[in-house]
Structures are given as C-alpha cells and as structure tokens.
Design a protein around this motif. Structure first.
Motif, PDB file in Angstrom:
ATOM      1  N   SER A  64       0.827  -1.222   0.000  1.00 57.26           N
ATOM      2  CA  SER A  64       0.000   0.000   0.000  1.00 57.26           C
ATOM      3  C   SER A  64       0.861   1.272   0.000  1.00 57.26           C
ATOM      4  O   SER A  64       1.756   1.427   0.824  1.00 57.26           O
ATOM      5  N   LEU A 123       0.012   4.276   0.729  1.00 64.66           N
ATOM      6  CA  LEU A 123      -0.271   5.095   1.895  1.00 64.66           C
ATOM      7  C   LEU A 123       0.668   4.780   3.038  1.00 64.66           C
ATOM      8  O   LEU A 123       1.184   5.668   3.711  1.00 64.66           O
ATOM      9  N   ASP A 124       0.871   3.479   3.240  1.00 66.12           N
ATOM     10  CA  ASP A 124       1.795   3.037   4.276  1.00 66.12           C
ATOM     11  C   ASP A 124       3.168   3.641   4.086  1.00 66.12           C
ATOM     12  O   ASP A 124       3.829   4.057   5.019  1.00 66.12           O
ATOM     13  N   THR A 145       3.323   7.179   5.035  1.00 65.41           N
ATOM     14  CA  THR A 145       3.380   7.341   6.484  1.00 65.41           C
ATOM     15  C   THR A 145       4.797   7.214   7.002  1.00 65.41           C
ATOM     16  O   THR A 145       5.214   7.929   7.904  1.00 65.41           O
ATOM     17  N   THR A 196       1.301  12.229   3.170  1.00 64.74           N
ATOM     18  CA  THR A 196       0.102  11.649   3.778  1.00 64.74           C
ATOM     19  C   THR A 196      -1.081  12.594   3.778  1.00 64.74           C
ATOM     20  O   THR A 196      -2.212  12.182   3.541  1.00 64.74           O
TER      21      THR A 196
END
Lengths: 69, 404
Positions: B348, B350-351, B354, B385
């Motif tokens: 992912s 998004l991970d 982060t 993010t």
C-alpha cells in the motif's frame, strides 16, 4: 352281519401313507391342512372301529340256533 | 498227497450230506421190528429189517405220541421219520417220528397220494392263499366243543383282544363222521362273513388227527372264501388241511395268536400315529411361518416406499457432502484472500507515505522514479500523507544503487 365299510387295516394303511405324504415338503399348505384333517378323521375312525365291548364266546347249535351269547 | 481229515470231520461232512437230502429227511419205511428196547430215558431203540438187510432205528421220548401201541419184536410196521448220521458212533440210523402197524402203514401212502393229487390240482397254490386280516372283529372256530384246544384259543384270544367276537361251531374232530361235521362247520361259518376261521384240534395220535387228511375237509378249506387258519395237533404234525389252509398254525394256541391282534399294540399305534400326525403338521406350519417371515422381509426391501426412502437418504447424504465440500472450499479461499490482503497491505502506497516516503510526479502527473525523468528547474509534485508539495528541482545526480 354288519355291512363291510372301510376295514381297520385299510384305514391304518391310509393313515400311514397320509403321514408319509405330510412329512414330505412337496405339498401345499392347503393340501397339508386337508391331509391333517383327513388324518384326524381316520384316527377317529380307527379308534371308533375298535368296538370296546368284551365278547363272550358264541356257540352255534346243530339246528342252526345260537347259544351262549 | 491229499489232505488228511479227522474222524469227526468226516462224520460231520457225511451228516451234512444226509441233511441236504430231502428224501432222507422225510421218509416212510416198511420192515419188521427186531432187537426192540424201551430205554429208561423213554427212548426206544430197535432195528428194522427185511429179508436182505437191516436198519438201526431210534424213537426219542419226545416223539412217543407217534406210537400208539406197544412195539415188539417180529411186528411188521411202517416207520415215518428221517435218516441221519449218529456222529459219535459213525452210524446212520432212522429217527422215527411215527410208527404204524403194517396195513395201517398204507395210510402214509394214501396221504402222499392224496397230497400229490391235490397239489397237482392246485389246492395248495400260494396264489390262492388269502392274507389273514390284521384287525379282525369276529373269528369263527371249528373244533370240538370240549377239550383243551377251544379253551386255549378262548383264553389266548381274550387276553390279546377281548373285543374280538369268537364264534364256535362245534365239530367232531376224530373218528367216524368227523369230516362231515368239520366241512359243515367251515361252510356255516364261511356264510357268516367273518374275518377269519380257525379249524383244528389239539394233539393226538396219527389216527386221531387223520380226519384232517380227509379230501372233503381239504376241499372245504380250499373253497372257503373266509381266510382260514389250520391248527392241527402239535408243531411236528402236518396234515393235508395244513397245506390247503391259507395259513398253518403249529398248534391251536398259536392259531389264536396268529388270528387275533393284540389290541394294546393297536391302541399304542394309534396314539403314536396321532403324535406323528400332529408333529408333521406343526413342523409344516412352522416352516411356512418361517418362509413367510423371510418373504415379508424381502418384500419390505423391495417395496417402492422403501426404495424411495433409500433414494432420499442417498440424496441427503450427497447433499451433505456437497455442502461440506463447498464450505471447506470457501474457507480455503477466504484464507488465501487474507494472505493476499496482507500482501496487498504491504504494497500500500499510503503506508509508504506514512513512513516518510513520497510519490513524485511531473506537471503532467507522470511518475518520476529516475533522474532521467526530470531536470533542474522543472516543477515536481510530491504526494505526502496529508497533501501535496510543489517543489522545483535544483539539481540531479545519478547514484548507483545496484550494489547496496
């Protein structure tokens, strides 16, 4: 003299043959029922035909009469 | 050399030869008595002789009723008996059953002639003989009104079966006119339609019994339609009547036993027959019932309802298996999915954002993952993010990351 019906010998013989037939497996149940009934009748006949009255000696007389019944 | 035998072997062999000769076992011999001795044992020893020879004879005490006069030397006689071998003495001799004064000895010849004639005529034919009824109701007896014979017969018949009617037709059994009364008695009883007739008398001398050798008596017996038993004298006495009768009894007592069935045996047989009949029928019923039970079980298995039940059962079994398999399969797939999800999660973006990485794109939104895809002065867009940073490229430098 009483008229001759089935003799005791004949009845006994018939009874023996009947039992022999009843002991084979080759007859139908209906037949065996009627054999059984017939057998019971024969037995009764045999029993009945033994006339159970003690007999005294009959002595025939010279003139044709009967003595000592 | 031939075998050697003992004396007793030879005597036994010769005796056997005599025994097998019918003529020697039943013979009548005429001669004159000599050397007659009455022994204290009751046996009589004498010699029979004629002009040219002699023959040793003995009459045992048991046969003495065959002699009705005092035997003396010089008397001319006819002796009936058998010739056999006395092994201990190595002699053959005549064993006498009957001795008659000569003249009366002709009776024997007469007897033999009549016997032969009637036999020729068929009076003794086995085919003519009638069976004696096994279960008689009434039995006729032709014999003397008084005497042991009728008493014996009444006693024995009464003991064996008191329900049998005995009918006595008294007759003379010896001497003048006896034959006629016997013949009349037989005919009279025959007309009564009885089961069996006994004709006879007790023991006596040969002359006493002679009426039963009368041709008229023999013919009456032969013509009698009722089964007839002869019972004359003793075991050893044979008369023409015996040959003509349907059955010969050795004695009057024996005749009663032959003619009258034992009622207790008959009753026993009937009880047995009843038991056998009942058993046979019971067995038959039991067999039928067993067979019926078997058939009913068979029928049950073959019935449509049972078949339908069976099929339903099988269907439900299959269904269970099917749904089981399906569940299993779903479970498996779900697990696979979970694994995939984990792997997806690892990828992912998004991970990555982060943890400080960002996505770079040029003005046209194309991914920049190489120094080659941009140049100093160009605008780049970095996605983080919570938004996007617009920056300007100051410089680029190629770094070799292959060997990290």
């Amino acid at each position: 003299m009483a008229k001759k019906e089935k003799t005791l010998e004949a009845a006994m013989e018939e009874l023996n043959q009947l039992i022999a037939r009843l002991e084979t497996d080759e007859i139908s149940l209906e037949d065996s029922f009627s054999l059984y009934q017939e057998g019971m009748k024969l037995l009764k006949y045999c029993n009945d035909s033994i006339d159970k009255v003690e007999k005294k000696l009959i002595v025939l007389e010279e003139d044709g009469g009967v003595d000592g019944v | 050399m031939a075998d050697i035998y003992s004396v007793s072997q030879v005597n036994a062999y010769i005796k056997n030869l005599f025994l097998r000769d019918d003529r020697l076992n039943y013979i009548s011999i005429r001669g004159e008595v000599s050397g007659c001795k009455y022994h204290t044992s009751g046996h009589i020893y004498f010699t029979l002789k004629d002009a040219d020879g002699q023959l040793a004879c003995v009459m045992f005490a048991s046969m003495r009723k065959g002699l009705t006069f005092r035997l003396m030397d010089g008397v001319s006689v006819v002796v009936r008996g058998r010739i056999s071998v006395y092994e201990q003495g190595g002699r053959y001799q005549l064993y006498a059953n009957e001795i008659l004064k000569d003249g009366k000895g002709d009776l024997f010849a007469e007897f033999e002639r009549l016997k032969a004639r009637l036999e020729q005529e068929g009076l003794f034919d086995a085919a003519h003989k009638k069976p004696i009824p096994a279960y008689p109701k009434a039995i006729g007896i032709v014999t003397a009104l008084t005497g042991a014979a009728i008493q014996d017969m009444v006693n024995i018949a009464g003991r064996r079966n008191p329900y049998v009617q005995l009918i006595l037709c008294p007759a003379g059994v010896q001497g003048e006119g006896a034959a006629e009364t016997i013949v009349r008695g037989i005919r009279r009883l025959d007309a009564m339609g009885l089961d069996t007739i006994i004709v006879g008398r007790g023991g006596g001398s040969v002359e006493d019994l002679w009426v039963f050798n009368d041709e008229r008596v023999a013919r009456a017996i032969y013509e009698c339609r009722t089964p007839i038993i002869s019972a004359v004298g003793h075991e050893t006495d044979f008369t023409i009547a015996d040959f003509a009768a349907d059955l010969r009894a050795p004695t009057p007592s024996a005749a009663a036993e032959l003619a009258v069935n034992e009622v207790s045996l008959l009753e026993g047989a009937l009880v047995d027959a009843h038991a056998v009949l009942f058993r046979a029928m019971s067995r038959r019923l039991r067999d039928c019932r067993n067979r019926m039970n078997g058939l009913s079980i068979q029928l049950k298995y073959l019935s449509p309802a049972y078949q339908l039940d069976q099929k339903k059962q099988r269907l439900s079994d299959v269904e269970t298996r099917l749904s089981g398999l399906m569940k299993q399969r779903l479970l498996l797939k779900r697990k696979e999915l979970l694994v995939l999800a984990e792997r997806m999660k690892a990828k992912s973006p998004l991970d990555k954002l982060t943890s400080g990485y960002s996505y770079l794109a040029d003005e046209k939104g194309r991914m920049i993952n190489s120094v080659e895809k941009t140049a100093p002065g160009q605008k780049i867009y970095a996605s983080v993010t919570d938004g996007e940073i617009t920056a300007e490229v100051i410089s680029v430098r190629t770094v070799n990351r292959q060997n990290r």
